[in-house]
Scaffold this motif. Structure first.
Motif, PDB file in Angstrom:
ATOM      1  N   UNK A 183      40.139  31.488  33.658  1.00 28.99           N
ATOM      2  CA  UNK A 183      40.996  32.312  34.501  1.00 28.99           C
ATOM      3  C   UNK A 183      41.083  33.741  33.974  1.00 28.99           C
ATOM      4  N   UNK A 184      41.112  33.882  32.642  1.00 33.52           N
ATOM      5  CA  UNK A 184      41.189  35.211  32.031  1.00 33.52           C
ATOM      6  C   UNK A 184      39.915  36.015  32.337  1.00 33.52           C
ATOM      7  N   UNK A 185      38.740  35.357  32.268  1.00 33.68           N
ATOM      8  CA  UNK A 185      37.484  36.042  32.562  1.00 33.68           C
ATOM      9  C   UNK A 185      37.419  36.475  34.035  1.00 33.68           C
ATOM     10  N   UNK A 186      37.912  35.608  34.929  1.00 37.30           N
ATOM     11  CA  UNK A 186      37.929  35.952  36.347  1.00 37.30           C
ATOM     12  C   UNK A 186      38.818  37.162  36.607  1.00 37.30           C
ATOM     13  N   UNK A 187      39.985  37.166  35.948  1.00 37.90           N
ATOM     14  CA  UNK A 187      40.904  38.288  36.141  1.00 37.90           C
ATOM     15  C   UNK A 187      40.306  39.581  35.593  1.00 37.90           C
ATOM     16  N   UNK A 188      39.610  39.467  34.442  1.00 34.08           N
ATOM     17  CA  UNK A 188      38.991  40.650  33.835  1.00 34.08           C
ATOM     18  C   UNK A 188      37.899  41.218  34.757  1.00 34.08           C
TER      19      UNK A 188
ATOM     20  N   UNK B 175      24.013  29.653  43.331  1.00 30.51           N
ATOM     21  CA  UNK B 175      25.011  29.149  42.361  1.00 30.51           C
ATOM     22  C   UNK B 175      26.220  30.076  42.307  1.00 30.51           C
ATOM     23  N   UNK B 176      27.394  29.489  42.150  1.00 24.96           N
ATOM     24  CA  UNK B 176      28.638  30.264  42.079  1.00 24.96           C
ATOM     25  C   UNK B 176      28.755  30.893  40.692  1.00 24.96           C
ATOM     26  N   UNK B 177      28.713  32.221  40.585  1.00 23.89           N
ATOM     27  CA  UNK B 177      28.709  32.860  39.250  1.00 23.89           C
ATOM     28  C   UNK B 177      30.026  32.715  38.501  1.00 23.89           C
ATOM     29  N   UNK B 178      31.128  32.413  39.197  1.00 27.74           N
ATOM     30  CA  UNK B 178      32.430  32.339  38.501  1.00 27.74           C
ATOM     31  C   UNK B 178      32.872  30.892  38.293  1.00 27.74           C
ATOM     32  N   UNK B 179      31.970  29.955  38.604  1.00 26.31           N
ATOM     33  CA  UNK B 179      32.353  28.551  38.524  1.00 26.31           C
ATOM     34  C   UNK B 179      32.745  28.129  37.119  1.00 26.31           C
TER      35      UNK B 179
END
Length: 549
Positions: free
Chosen positions: A495-500, A487-491
């Protein structure tokens, strides 16, 4: 029995009393002799007294008893000074009927000219025979434990006397032959100068080859082809096997350094043919058979690799058209031996690496051997869902060895598989995965791919339909197998969480780099590892290392 008592009652001129006293000492110490430091001086005196008694005219029974005592004492290297002299070695040599230091050329030629006239080599009675055996055992102990005795043995040309015995007689009693060969092995192992003289002056390689030929009852049906043993025939007798092992060990020492010339090539090919015969034999126990095969493998590793064609070039017995008409029976025996050694799970350094090295060199220089072994070890891949190191096939076992803690074992196993893959990085990764092969690729400077230096013939594509179907999509090159989709953990992240998370990862790497915990690396164009900064710099850019305006 107290040593003081033995010494006080030991009178060399009283043969009957000497024999009775020493027999009691031998019975009490044959299995439980202890090396008490406080009795070292007494043991030295006992050695001297026994040696003095042996120098007198005595009956065989008393001689044997004295030699048994000396053999017990010779286990302690600290008390050998009286024996490790020219006089001591000559006395033991005379007891062993070796005539060390006494042969003249005319007498030697007489003995070699007619074996039947070499009566000195034939023991007249069982009692005399036991004296010879005990004297040889003593010499083995003394030579092994005393450098001084080794030097004396060189001076009196003891090895030459051993060769004379092997050359002059073929039908000796088992133990006489066994300990003659063992003493020759010890001298060749402990003294490089003796090893050189044995090979150069006394033609010991040829002599030991003849001993092996006689012991194994080799019957030639071709230039380098021995008659195949009967499949249902009796196993090789244990005594013949023991003598053959001693001859093999001595030959191993003498072939540690190769010599050139047609004569040597012919001799080495004869040895290879005899070893092929030995590998096809069975002994009375599986353990002894494995020991015989181990010594044969060790000796084959010493022979020039060009001689290995003798192992498969046996047209009289038929061959397999698939492998150029060559007979692969002995290669199959070596593969079975290799797998047994892997399954033992211990002593890989001494037990496994010799046969791996032999199969590697045979595969590198003989195309038919490589093709046969590859079909057994690396058959076409079908099930690509299981990691290469998991399973019970030979391939699985060898891939596990590629990450063994012993560097020598790891490199030898990896090199073997690499040669089976014709030194192609892509083929190796297909069968082992990048993670298992990384160590070899780093050592070879092949991280960027490519091939080794050896040239191989082009074989047709061996990829199965299953492998071709799975390869473009889901085979993980690191693990070498198809992995279930994760499973893709960043799915579900914003966007803010991905950048963090990305920034957090950058900070962690930066911290580890500044503390020298990790050092980012890259791969140079030549396939070797280097710091990442170096691999990113353009070598043709004059300003690559300067600040910009």
């Amino acid at each position: 029995m107290d040593l003081n008592t033995v010494l006080s009652q030991l009178e060399p001129d009283n043969e009957e009393e000497v024999e009775k006293l020493l027999q009691q000492f031998n019975r009490e110490n044959i299995h439980t002799f202890s090396f008490d430091p406080t009795e070292e001086t007494l043991r030295i005196k006992l050695c001297q007294s026994v040696l003095t008694a042996l120098g007198m005219q005595m009956q065989p029974g008393c001689q044997r008893t004295c030699l048994e005592t000396l053999r017990i004492l010779s286990r302690d290297k600290r008390v050998l000074a009286p024996v490790a002299t020219k006089e001591g070695v000559l006395i033991l040599g005379a007891m062993a009927r070796l005539r060390a230091g006494e042969e003249d050329e005319e007498q030697e030629e007489e003995e070699e000219g007619d074996d039947r006239r070499g009566s000195r080599e034939h023991v007249q009675s069982e009692a005399e025979e036991r004296v010879v055996v005990e004297a040889l055992k003593c010499l083995c102990n003394v030579v092994f434990n005393s450098p001084a005795a080794q030097q004396v043995s060189v001076e009196v040309e003891l090895a030459h006397s051993l060769c004379a015995r092997l050359r002059a007689a073929r039908e000796w009693h088992h133990e006489v032959g066994l300990f003659t060969l063992r003493l020759l092995f010890l001298l060749s192992a402990l003294r490089p100068d003796v090893r050189a003289a044995l090979r150069r002056e006394w033609h010991a390689v040829k002599l030991l080859t003849e001993v092996l030929e006689h012991t194994l009852d080799v019957r030639w049906v071709g230039p380098y082809e021995a008659a195949r043993p009967e499949p249902q025939g009796p196993p090789m007798p244990a005594e013949d096997n023991e003598r053959a092992m001693e001859a093999l060990k001595a030959l191993f020492n003498l072939t540690l350094s190769e010599a050139g010339g047609e004569e040597d090539d012919h001799q080495f090919r004869l040895v290879a043919a005899i070893l092929r015969h030995l590998l096809m034999l069975k002994t009375e126990t599986e353990e002894k058979t494995e020991e015989a095969h181990s010594h044969a493998v060790n000796l084959l590793n010493n022979l020039p690799v060009t001689c290995l064609d003798v192992l498969i070039d046996v047209p009289v017995q038929g061959g397999q058209e698939k492998y150029g008409g060559k007979n692969m029976d002995v290669v199959q025996v070596l593969l079975d031996f290799m797998e047994k050694r892997i399954d033992k799970g211990s002593n890989y350094k001494e037990g496994l690496t010799p046969v791996l090295s032999l199969l590697t060199e045979g595969s590198r220089h003989h195309r038919e051997i490589r093709r046969f072994i590859k079909a057994q070890v690396l058959p076409p891949l079908k099930d690509v869902k299981i990691r290469p190191e998991i399973g019970t096939t030979v391939r699985n076992k060898l891939v596990r060895l590629m990450t063994h803690v012993d560097m020598g074992v790891k490199q030898t196993a990896a090199e073997f598989l690499f040669v089976l893959c014709k030194e192609s990085v892509d083929n190796l990764l297909k069968y082992t995965g990048y993670g298992n092969a990384a160590g070899l690729l780093v050592a070879r400077g092949l991280l960027a791919g490519g091939r080794g230096e050896t040239q191989y013939s082009e074989d047709e594509d061996s990829d199965t339909e299953e492998y071709k179907t799975a390869k473009p999509f889901s085979i993980n090159p690191i693990t070498g197998h198809v992995e279930e989709p994760m499973p893709n953990p960043i799915e579900e992240m914003t966007e803010e969480q991905k950048e963090y998370e990305a920034q957090k990862l950058v900070n962690m790497f930066d911290k580890l780099s500044r503390q020298n915990v990790i050092r980012p690396m890259g791969v140079r164009p030549d396939g070797t590892l280097a710091p990442l900064v170096e691999t990113l710099c353009d070598p043709h850019d004059d300003n690559s290392g300067s600040d910009s305006d």
